[in-house]
Design a protein around this motif. Structure first.
Motif, mmCIF file in Angstrom:
data_model
loop_
_atom_site.group_PDB
_atom_site.id
_atom_site.type_symbol
_atom_site.label_atom_id
_atom_site.label_comp_id
_atom_site.label_asym_id
_atom_site.label_seq_id
_atom_site.Cartn_x
_atom_site.Cartn_y
_atom_site.Cartn_z
ATOM 1 N N ARG A 240 0.841 -1.186 0.113
ATOM 2 C CA ARG A 240 0.177 0.028 -0.048
ATOM 3 C C ARG A 240 0.855 1.214 -0.043
ATOM 4 O O ARG A 240 0.628 2.256 -0.854
ATOM 5 C CB ARG A 240 -1.003 0.038 1.179
ATOM 6 N N LYS A 241 1.900 1.244 0.788
ATOM 7 C CA LYS A 241 2.810 2.448 0.785
ATOM 8 C C LYS A 241 3.436 2.532 -0.607
ATOM 9 O O LYS A 241 3.643 3.635 -1.201
ATOM 10 C CB LYS A 241 3.832 2.023 1.621
ATOM 11 N N GLU A 242 3.828 1.603 -1.274
ATOM 12 C CA GLU A 242 4.326 1.800 -2.625
ATOM 13 C C GLU A 242 3.653 2.247 -3.736
ATOM 14 O O GLU A 242 3.738 2.850 -4.347
ATOM 15 C CB GLU A 242 4.993 0.257 -3.098
ATOM 16 N N ALA A 243 2.335 1.631 -3.507
ATOM 17 C CA ALA A 243 1.240 2.046 -4.516
ATOM 18 C C ALA A 243 0.846 3.527 -4.187
ATOM 19 O O ALA A 243 0.427 3.971 -5.362
ATOM 20 C CB ALA A 243 0.012 1.205 -4.319
ATOM 21 N N ARG A 244 0.837 3.982 -3.119
ATOM 22 C CA ARG A 244 0.446 5.370 -2.939
ATOM 23 C C ARG A 244 1.516 6.449 -3.553
ATOM 24 O O ARG A 244 1.174 7.215 -4.159
ATOM 25 C CB ARG A 244 0.184 5.732 -1.344
ATOM 26 N N GLN A 245 2.573 6.007 -3.353
ATOM 27 C CA GLN A 245 3.716 6.809 -3.904
ATOM 28 C C GLN A 245 3.716 6.610 -5.368
ATOM 29 O O GLN A 245 3.711 7.746 -6.295
ATOM 30 C CB GLN A 245 5.137 6.082 -3.200
ATOM 31 N N LEU A 246 3.405 5.603 -5.922
ATOM 32 C CA LEU A 246 3.254 5.525 -7.397
ATOM 33 C C LEU A 246 2.059 6.418 -7.935
ATOM 34 O O LEU A 246 2.025 6.873 -9.119
ATOM 35 C CB LEU A 246 2.997 4.154 -7.994
ATOM 36 N N GLY A 247 1.068 6.353 -7.205
ATOM 37 C CA GLY A 247 -0.205 7.036 -7.656
ATOM 38 C C GLY A 247 -0.090 8.704 -7.455
ATOM 39 O O GLY A 247 -0.817 9.151 -8.228
#
Length: 249
Positions: A240-247
């Motif tokens: 979730r942390k990585e996905a938030r940064q990608l978004g």
């Protein structure tokens, strides 16, 4: 033969060649698949060869996909550079957990594997490899992508795929739809057991754009026996942390 018919046959020819893999396809096989004369199949084949979409296979008289398709594929679906930006994310996750991680995107009624990075342990997956497609509704990435789509769009996709999901995977669309509120609440999906890969599970999180719609999904696959509660929670937190940064980038 009309221009539209020629175009349809050219696309079919490429798909037939792709399905044969490294072995390639012969002219006779292509003619049979297209249901046309040998002269027509040969004319289409030579046109595609001149454009770089088809090339000769190591075995004489057989044909494989050309490198021009690879060059186009490197650009397709990457207008936002999502694949490029996600590459380091997949690498970090695979190194930390040892599992195989995927970047998947919705493509009509299907889910497309845009990129993947294999971990230390062998694993089976629905998409198989980069460029692999599965029906929307199969696997945890499908769940998160569906969960963040509008109700009308989601229902249309599931209705379209209902027969394939039921016959090929043993999944009922009602069961998939019933799982989506929980996916939204948790912020991740763990997949539904089906008859294709009952021994495997995984976890997926959405990559959301500024408008709240899913740009894609980060997903991982691992043997079901390795997915403890503690591992699931750690995976969900990091992904979730990585996905938030990608978004956000």
């Amino acid at each position: 033969m009309s221009g539209t018919q020629s175009l349809e046959r050219a696309f079919l020819l490429l798909r037939v060649i792709a399905a044969t893999g490294q072995q390639g396809a012969s002219l006779d096989e292509l003619r049979a698949a297209l249901g046309c004369s040998q002269a027509t199949a040969y004319r289409l084949l030579q046109y595609l060869r001149r454009q770089g979409f088809v090339r000769g296979a190591p075995q004489r008289g057989r044909y494989v996909l050309g490198y021009e398709l690879f060059a186009l594929g490197a650009q397709a679906g990457n207008a936002s550079a999502l694949r490029e930006r996600a590459r380091l994310v997949l690498l970090r996750l695979a190194q930390r957990f040892g599992d195989t991680f995927f970047l998947l995107v919705a493509d009509g009624h299907q889910v497309l594997c845009l990129d993947m990075l294999a971990g230390q342990l062998p694993v089976q997956s629905y998409s198989g490899t980069v460029g692999g497609r599965i029906p929307m509704g199969v696997g945890q990435a499908s769940q998160v992508l569906l969960a963040w789509l509008g109700r009308g769009e989601r229902n249309e996709i599931l209705a379209h795929n209902a027969a394939t999901l039921r016959l090929d995977y043993g999944l009922e669309v009602q069961r998939i739809a019933a799982s989506l509120p929980s996916v939204r609440r948790l912020g991740y999906a763990s997949g539904l057991v089906d008859k294709r890969l009952p021994g495997y599970t995984g976890l997926a999180v959405p990559i959301l754009g500024a408008d709240g719609r899913p740009l894609g999904a980060l997903s991982c696959a691992l043997a079901r026996a390795r997915m403890t509660d503690a591992r699931r929670e750690t995976l969900a937190q990091m992904m979730r942390k990585e996905a938030r940064q990608l978004g956000q980038t």
